[in-house]
Scaffold this motif. Sequence first.
Motif, PDB file in Angstrom:
ATOM      1  N   VAL A 105     -11.148   4.339  12.685  1.00  0.00           N
ATOM      2  CA  VAL A 105     -10.464   3.308  11.911  1.00  0.00           C
ATOM      3  C   VAL A 105     -10.887   3.344  10.444  1.00  0.00           C
ATOM      4  N   ASP A 106     -12.136   3.757  10.198  1.00  0.00           N
ATOM      5  CA  ASP A 106     -12.618   3.864   8.817  1.00  0.00           C
ATOM      6  C   ASP A 106     -11.965   5.050   8.108  1.00  0.00           C
ATOM      7  N   GLU A 107     -11.853   6.170   8.819  1.00  0.00           N
ATOM      8  CA  GLU A 107     -11.165   7.322   8.242  1.00  0.00           C
ATOM      9  C   GLU A 107      -9.697   6.996   7.980  1.00  0.00           C
ATOM     10  N   TRP A 108      -9.100   6.256   8.908  1.00  0.00           N
ATOM     11  CA  TRP A 108      -7.685   5.904   8.774  1.00  0.00           C
ATOM     12  C   TRP A 108      -7.430   5.038   7.546  1.00  0.00           C
ATOM     13  N   ILE A 109      -8.293   4.033   7.306  1.00  0.00           N
ATOM     14  CA  ILE A 109      -8.036   3.142   6.168  1.00  0.00           C
ATOM     15  C   ILE A 109      -8.206   3.890   4.854  1.00  0.00           C
ATOM     16  N   ILE A 110      -9.102   4.873   4.801  1.00  0.00           N
ATOM     17  CA  ILE A 110      -9.234   5.665   3.579  1.00  0.00           C
ATOM     18  C   ILE A 110      -7.977   6.508   3.374  1.00  0.00           C
ATOM     19  N   GLU A 111      -7.473   7.079   4.468  1.00  0.00           N
ATOM     20  CA  GLU A 111      -6.231   7.838   4.358  1.00  0.00           C
ATOM     21  C   GLU A 111      -5.092   6.938   3.873  1.00  0.00           C
ATOM     22  N   GLN A 112      -4.996   5.745   4.414  1.00  0.00           N
ATOM     23  CA  GLN A 112      -3.959   4.814   3.995  1.00  0.00           C
ATOM     24  C   GLN A 112      -4.095   4.472   2.511  1.00  0.00           C
ATOM     25  N   THR A 113      -5.335   4.316   2.077  1.00  0.00           N
ATOM     26  CA  THR A 113      -5.572   4.000   0.663  1.00  0.00           C
ATOM     27  C   THR A 113      -5.160   5.165  -0.231  1.00  0.00           C
ATOM     28  N   ASP A 114      -5.455   6.378   0.209  1.00  0.00           N
ATOM     29  CA  ASP A 114      -5.047   7.542  -0.574  1.00  0.00           C
ATOM     30  C   ASP A 114      -3.530   7.620  -0.693  1.00  0.00           C
ATOM     31  N   LEU A 115      -2.831   7.303   0.391  1.00  0.00           N
ATOM     32  CA  LEU A 115      -1.370   7.287   0.327  1.00  0.00           C
ATOM     33  C   LEU A 115      -0.889   6.229  -0.662  1.00  0.00           C
ATOM     34  N   LEU A 116      -1.547   5.065  -0.647  1.00  0.00           N
ATOM     35  CA  LEU A 116      -1.188   4.007  -1.590  1.00  0.00           C
ATOM     36  C   LEU A 116      -1.432   4.466  -3.029  1.00  0.00           C
ATOM     37  N   VAL A 117      -2.579   5.090  -3.271  1.00  0.00           N
ATOM     38  CA  VAL A 117      -2.893   5.551  -4.618  1.00  0.00           C
ATOM     39  C   VAL A 117      -1.837   6.547  -5.095  1.00  0.00           C
ATOM     40  N   ASP A 118      -1.450   7.454  -4.241  1.00  0.00           N
ATOM     41  CA  ASP A 118      -0.437   8.438  -4.627  1.00  0.00           C
ATOM     42  C   ASP A 118       0.876   7.744  -4.988  1.00  0.00           C
ATOM     43  N   ASP A 119       1.283   6.768  -4.178  1.00  0.00           N
ATOM     44  CA  ASP A 119       2.529   6.038  -4.475  1.00  0.00           C
ATOM     45  C   ASP A 119       2.419   5.278  -5.789  1.00  0.00           C
ATOM     46  N   CYS A 120       1.281   4.627  -6.003  1.00  0.00           N
ATOM     47  CA  CYS A 120       1.141   3.777  -7.191  1.00  0.00           C
ATOM     48  C   CYS A 120       1.009   4.594  -8.469  1.00  0.00           C
ATOM     49  N   ALA A 147     -12.937   5.026 -16.593  1.00  0.00           N
ATOM     50  CA  ALA A 147     -12.820   5.859 -15.391  1.00  0.00           C
ATOM     51  C   ALA A 147     -11.390   6.377 -15.230  1.00  0.00           C
ATOM     52  N   THR A 148     -11.180   7.190 -14.205  1.00  0.00           N
ATOM     53  CA  THR A 148      -9.845   7.695 -13.882  1.00  0.00           C
ATOM     54  C   THR A 148      -9.519   7.362 -12.436  1.00  0.00           C
ATOM     55  N   PHE A 149      -8.224   7.346 -12.143  1.00  0.00           N
ATOM     56  CA  PHE A 149      -7.782   7.089 -10.777  1.00  0.00           C
ATOM     57  C   PHE A 149      -8.353   8.146  -9.827  1.00  0.00           C
ATOM     58  N   ILE A 150      -8.628   7.738  -8.597  1.00  0.00           N
ATOM     59  CA  ILE A 150      -9.030   8.701  -7.563  1.00  0.00           C
ATOM     60  C   ILE A 150      -7.751   9.112  -6.841  1.00  0.00           C
ATOM     61  N   ALA A 151      -7.025  10.001  -7.445  1.00  0.00           N
ATOM     62  CA  ALA A 151      -5.727  10.404  -6.898  1.00  0.00           C
ATOM     63  C   ALA A 151      -5.908  11.555  -5.923  1.00  0.00           C
ATOM     64  N   PRO A 152      -5.305  11.474  -4.745  1.00  0.00           N
ATOM     65  CA  PRO A 152      -5.459  12.542  -3.756  1.00  0.00           C
ATOM     66  C   PRO A 152      -4.763  13.817  -4.218  1.00  0.00           C
ATOM     67  N   THR A 153      -5.351  14.945  -3.845  1.00  0.00           N
ATOM     68  CA  THR A 153      -4.726  16.226  -4.167  1.00  0.00           C
ATOM     69  C   THR A 153      -3.540  16.475  -3.238  1.00  0.00           C
ATOM     70  N   LYS A 154      -2.756  17.460  -3.597  1.00  0.00           N
ATOM     71  CA  LYS A 154      -1.620  17.845  -2.748  1.00  0.00           C
ATOM     72  C   LYS A 154      -2.108  18.247  -1.361  1.00  0.00           C
ATOM     73  N   GLU A 155      -3.237  18.975  -1.322  1.00  0.00           N
ATOM     74  CA  GLU A 155      -3.784  19.417  -0.036  1.00  0.00           C
ATOM     75  C   GLU A 155      -4.247  18.222   0.793  1.00  0.00           C
ATOM     76  N   ARG A 156      -4.834  17.239   0.123  1.00  0.00           N
ATOM     77  CA  ARG A 156      -5.284  16.036   0.834  1.00  0.00           C
ATOM     78  C   ARG A 156      -4.088  15.292   1.428  1.00  0.00           C
ATOM     79  N   LEU A 157      -3.023  15.164   0.667  1.00  0.00           N
ATOM     80  CA  LEU A 157      -1.837  14.461   1.153  1.00  0.00           C
ATOM     81  C   LEU A 157      -1.211  15.196   2.336  1.00  0.00           C
ATOM     82  N   GLU A 158      -1.174  16.520   2.243  1.00  0.00           N
ATOM     83  CA  GLU A 158      -0.625  17.297   3.363  1.00  0.00           C
ATOM     84  C   GLU A 158      -1.471  17.123   4.605  1.00  0.00           C
TER      85      GLU A 158
END
Length: 936
Positions: A686-701, A801-812
């Motif tokens: 569940v902890d890994e999942w919420i980080i993944e969800q956050t990365d998806l949110l960051v990419d969208d935002c 600071a800068t956004f912690i934006a996921p890489t293309k590989e991370r999103l895939e």
Amino acid sequence: MDLRASLNLPDPNFTIPMKADLPKAEPVMLQAWDNGGLYHRIQEARAGAATYVLHDGPPYTNSPIHLGTALNKILKDFVVKSHSMMGFRSPYVPGYDNHGLPIEIAVQKKLAAEKKTVSQAEMLQMCRAHAQEYADLQTKQFSRLGVHGLWEKPYMAMDFTYEAEEVRIFKRLYEAGYIYKGLRPTQWSTASQTALAETEVVYKDHTSVSIFVRFPLLHDRDQFAKGLSNVYTIVWTTTPWTIPANLAVAFNPLKEYAVVKVGDDHYIIANELVGNVAEALGWTGHKIVKVYSGAEFEYAKFKHPIFDRESLAVLADYVSMEEGTGVVHTAPGHGRDDFYTGQRYNLPTLTPVDPRGYLTAEAGEFAGTYYKNCDTVVVDRLRELGNLLDARPYVHSYPYAERDDQPVIFRATEQWFINLDHENLRERMLAEIDKVGWHPSTAKGRITAMVSGRPDWCISRQRPWGVGIPVFYGAESGEAVLDPVLMDRVADAVAEHGSGVWFAWPAERFLPEGYSHPTTGETAFRKETDVLDVWFDAGSTNLNVLGGTLYPLEWDMPWPADIYLEGSDQHRGWFNTSLILGVALKGHAPYREVLTHGFVVDDKGHKLSKRAGNAVEPVEVCEQYGADVLRYWVASVEFTADAPCYDALLKGFGEHYRNVRNAFRFLLGNLYDFVPSEAPPQLLDVDEWIIEQTDLLVDDCVAAYRRHDFGAVISGIHNFCRNELSSFYLDVIKDRMYCDGAAWPSRRSGQVACRAVLERLVKLIAPILPFTAEETWQRMRGRPSNGPLTADDVRHSVHTATFIAPTKERLEAIEASPLQQRFAALLVARSAIFTAFETWKASADVKDSQDVVVTYADSGESLDLLKSFSNEDLATMLKVSWITLEDGPCSVLFATSPHAKCERSRIRRPDVESVNGVMLSARDQAVLRERGDLAS
């Protein structure tokens, strides 16, 4: 045994307080940012990075800021901060517009109140002081909104260096052939006694007196009225005051005109408008006796309806058949089309109206009459002479001066212009418009229409508070001298002494010794008394501010700007004049993108104003709710349209703000004892999942920030905090974070996730909620809650600071992650169980879902995905005592839990048992034994 003391409850001194108290906290933070030079720290952090420049459109310094200017500045700050946090060097140099009539009027009112009379030099100095006073006030107020920028050195149109550069821009335009002086009808403000450009005019509903006037036929060149008596033509006009200036009547050469017999009289009007005119004038028994082409009337002569002079019949294809009679009253001194028609027919440019709006001696018997009074005086005279056929009120759209809110008139005067068709400037501007990104897309049509339809730009104004036009005239001949060498000398003097020097020095002081007129040889000169249009000031900003002219190249603000962002009214204003000067002098548009916003309205859609009593003052909003709540409103509204703002709406956004703040507070509260080095090697699912969800949110935002969709950013973050976090994840981990052993891998896993999610969210929301983001960020750094930020804190601000934006590989990898499928199935089941429980608990007299066990039936892949979780994990994530999964049609059954309740964690589990008289689960027993609170 103190069970509460054994829990890992959040440390209220470590997290942010529940009560934000923004009105008090924000000014303290602002002072710390200012003391620590935060804006410069941000620029240093981006040294060497690619630039993204928003060029600031300058607000006018004649009043405090209002909600519209606050909306504008906050939107700009969103753009600048978000691009900085994307890694760009995004400098922001604010600007101010200082010259012009409103400041003159304000100073004159002050002098009148004090019954003082001052010299022109003193008046100009007072204008400068007035503008500076409000520039300082607006700087303080804009800064209070959390807007970062070079506030200690904004660009100002009244800065000596800026004024001098403006003179040099005029020189460059002249050298390139764009400048000319000509007699043209311009829109004229009688209240301000100055010419106006299209950019200074707005259109409002206006009631005029519309009149039908007949002109007797004098000379029938082609004998089209042969054998007819009492022949007239009829014009229809809404400007009776221009009748004394009439010199012609215009026919459309491509239309047919009828000779209509009405009683003993004959009237020449457009054939297709006979019915309309007959109805308007109450004709009965009329008949058409002849029909001619409009071209046949050319050079016929009619008598002026009042004066003993001729009115020539001319041809013009702009004569419309939509209203009136198809015959147009033509006064070359009072209309743009009229003027050019008069030029073609060698008619004089008669302008019998003075700068104040009073008719002159050229108007004969009407001399001394104020033009508005002609609605009565001229109309009565026409009626007396028998040439008035009808008069009635007529409501139509009419030009008003934006600055003084008074109707304007067309009046032919000699003015300075920029020729928009020289070197195909207009066509080049239209081509550049196609290359610019316009947001919203409808803005492109607006600017295209403005450019394609506008006349040459009248850049001269008959006022003293501005930059003088650097032209000299022979004192005797009056012939103009436009000499680039002299213009440079004027610019040098202005750079040293300011624009007032043009009015203070005699002409000779600007000239080289022995200078003579290049044409007449004269050695005595006078100066031009007109100043440059304030929109020339504004249009020059891109040339003066970008590219290092006024600011050193170290500020790295290259030309053109990446984006302009202003209200939609600037299609006819700043966007327009900036485009003219940019294309004329640099060959391209001065912006790559243009983003526009609407106006601010109340809950009924009415524009906010103090006069209407519905104004919302941004300073008062900051004092009541805080700037972050105001910024939350700006991010949430559809700003490209008119944006509503009223107290109830602000309160609602205050609640939304608290939802986000509380999520930050909970995440941070779990980190008071977090040591990254003690993080577990593998996170719980569940902890890994919420980080993944956050990365998806960051990419969208971040994508939404790029397209300037701030509503998508704030709604995405708000919904994530409310749904994924508060309604699920934070609810699920609460038991683990509070009740597991402090250093257990399970709790450390949750802390890693809380830290990762919080860091991403705080950075993500920093452009919108800069104060709350900074407050949370500094707590994450271990900064105590008391006392202002130090210089070291500012150096490590979240805004550097800068956004912690996921890489293309991370999103895939996330898209392919089994976790996403598993938790999607879990959340579907959770929703079904919660919905069913709300119905069941009322009849079962059960309130807490921890008091029930669930039998959940499903089939196929959904069931397999649910079975990938342990029963204990499912019970925890579903907030029930226990759950049993079955294969079958989807259904939910509840029963009262048979399991005892743990007195420490308040959950019911099969492993709860009595230990020394205390009911404890196996997990809670282990924690207490580890702590030494329970014997092994």
